[in-house]
Design an enzyme around this catalytic site. Structure first.
Site, PDB file in Angstrom:
ATOM      1  N   VAL A 104      -6.234   1.148   5.836  1.00 13.67           N
ATOM      2  CA  VAL A 104      -4.448   0.991   6.278  1.00 13.67           C
ATOM      3  C   VAL A 104      -4.018   2.881   6.224  1.00 13.67           C
ATOM      4  O   VAL A 104      -4.278   2.959   4.137  1.00 13.67           O
ATOM      5  CB  VAL A 104      -3.870   0.642   6.111  1.00 13.67           C
ATOM      6  CG1 VAL A 104      -4.298  -1.238   6.690  1.00 13.67           C
ATOM      7  CG2 VAL A 104      -3.689   0.441   4.221  1.00 13.67           C
TER       8      VAL A 104
ATOM      9  N   CYS B 108       0.805  -1.093   0.288  1.00 11.58           N
ATOM     10  CA  CYS B 108       0.345   0.300   0.319  1.00 11.58           C
ATOM     11  C   CYS B 108       0.941   0.967   0.216  1.00 11.58           C
ATOM     12  O   CYS B 108       1.356   1.300   1.150  1.00 11.58           O
ATOM     13  CB  CYS B 108      -0.238   0.075   1.101  1.00 11.58           C
ATOM     14  SG  CYS B 108      -1.868   1.895   1.592  1.00 11.58           S
TER      15      CYS B 108
ATOM     16  N   GLU C   5      -5.235   7.947   8.497  1.00 13.91           N
ATOM     17  CA  GLU C   5      -5.141   9.079   7.666  1.00 13.91           C
ATOM     18  C   GLU C   5      -3.409   9.401   7.148  1.00 13.91           C
ATOM     19  O   GLU C   5      -3.422   9.418   7.996  1.00 13.91           O
ATOM     20  CB  GLU C   5      -6.000  10.174   7.342  1.00 13.91           C
ATOM     21  CG  GLU C   5      -7.598  10.203   7.347  1.00 13.91           C
ATOM     22  CD  GLU C   5      -7.964   9.390   6.169  1.00 13.91           C
ATOM     23  OE1 GLU C   5      -7.079   9.676   5.113  1.00 13.91           O
ATOM     24  OE2 GLU C   5      -9.552   8.984   6.224  1.00 13.91           O
ATOM     25  N   SER C   6      -3.120   8.531   6.142  1.00 14.13           N
ATOM     26  CA  SER C   6      -1.750   8.752   5.992  1.00 14.13           C
ATOM     27  C   SER C   6      -0.833  10.134   6.802  1.00 14.13           C
ATOM     28  O   SER C   6      -0.053  10.096   7.101  1.00 14.13           O
ATOM     29  CB  SER C   6      -1.138   8.122   4.697  1.00 14.13           C
ATOM     30  OG  SER C   6      -1.427   8.437   3.453  1.00 14.13           O
TER      31      SER C   6
ATOM     32  N   LYS D 128     -11.237  -8.074   5.017  1.00 14.26           N
ATOM     33  CA  LYS D 128     -10.829  -7.579   6.177  1.00 14.26           C
ATOM     34  C   LYS D 128     -10.836  -7.771   7.303  1.00 14.26           C
ATOM     35  O   LYS D 128     -12.653  -8.650   7.465  1.00 14.26           O
ATOM     36  CB  LYS D 128     -11.263  -6.339   6.220  1.00 14.26           C
ATOM     37  CG  LYS D 128     -11.009  -4.939   4.773  1.00 14.26           C
ATOM     38  CD  LYS D 128     -11.190  -3.534   4.492  1.00 14.26           C
ATOM     39  CE  LYS D 128     -10.503  -2.932   3.412  1.00 14.26           C
ATOM     40  NZ  LYS D 128     -11.522  -1.437   3.792  1.00 14.26           N
TER      41      LYS D 128
END
Length: 241
Positions: A72, A32, A85-86, A59
């Site tokens: 993720v 990811c 939230e990255s 999931k």
């Protein structure tokens, strides 16, 4: 770091226990690009962490209690606090942990990094559209759109006259946008940066960074993952294990 190459947890799996004191946990997926942002910051700052991989095609039920959207990355600390939230996880790590600061203290310089982040925001959806394209006829239009977006980033580097987007040394903005550039070779899209010499120099400099090289994914592995993911294979997230 522990668990980075462990098989992913899927539906029916038991939830992991509490996060051990002195560690932070990141719920991730090996391929990811959004989770890679968080892992880059964890590595760059030398933060002790535990990786729990999630099967995004199957999931676990309990994962939606960690993030209602089921995406993720998610951070969980030993107090049970959850951050997702990255870009938000990356900023949290930089503020909450000592060591090398990746975001500038100066308000203007910090704003400049956020503006570059916004400027780059069309690249991820364009690459996702390219991966999911249904026929080769869509390629040329998407490639042209990517060239235009890369030209905007080239202009930033040209005006700054620095190797990196935040200045003379690598900083947060470089880590935030890097994962998408790492995927260009796997997607056979390197031609889209042929007209951006400074962007190519930036990519070469990024590849020498210890955090980037530690998390590097071989193009052949990315291609194999993409193929399985597009087939909705539950084995996609564990490719190569």
């Amino acid at each position: 770091m522990s668990g980075g190459s462990a098989r992913s947890l899927g539906k029916g799996s038991a939830p992991p226990g509490p996060v051990p004191e002195g560690l932070i946990r990141v719920y991730s997926m090996r391929f990811c690009p959004f989770a890679q942002r968080t892992l880059l910051v964890l590595n760059a700052k030398g933060i002790r962490h535990q990786v729990i991989n999630i099967n995004l095609k199957n999931k676990p039920e309990w994962f939606f209690q960690k993030n209602p959207s089921g995406l993720v990355p998610v951070l969980e600390n030993s107090q049970g606090q959850l951050i997702y939230e990255s870009a938000i996880t990356c900023e949290y790590l930089d503020e909450a942990y000592p060591g090398k600061k990746l975001l500038p203290d100066d308000p203007y310089e910090k704003a400049c990094q956020k503006m570059v982040f916004e400027l780059s925001s069309k690249v991820p959806p364009l690459l996702i559209r390219f991966i999911r394209r249904e026929n080769e006829a869509d390629c040329s239009g998407l490639k042209e759109e990517l060239r235009k977006e890369f030209s905007k980033l080239e202009e930033v580097l040209t005006k700054k006259k620095t190797t990196y987007f935040g200045g003379s040394s690598l900083s947060m903005i470089d880590y935030l946008i890097w994962p998408w550039f790492e995927r260009l070779e796997a997607l056979e899209l390197n031609e889209c940066i042929d007209h951006t010499p400074k962007l190519k120099l930036w990519m070469a400099a990024m590849m020498k960074d210890p955090a980037v090289s530690a998390l590097h994914i071989e193009p052949r592995d990315l291609r194999a993952f993409n193929d399985l993911y597009l087939q909705n294979s539950p084995e996609a997230c564990d490719y190569g294990l």
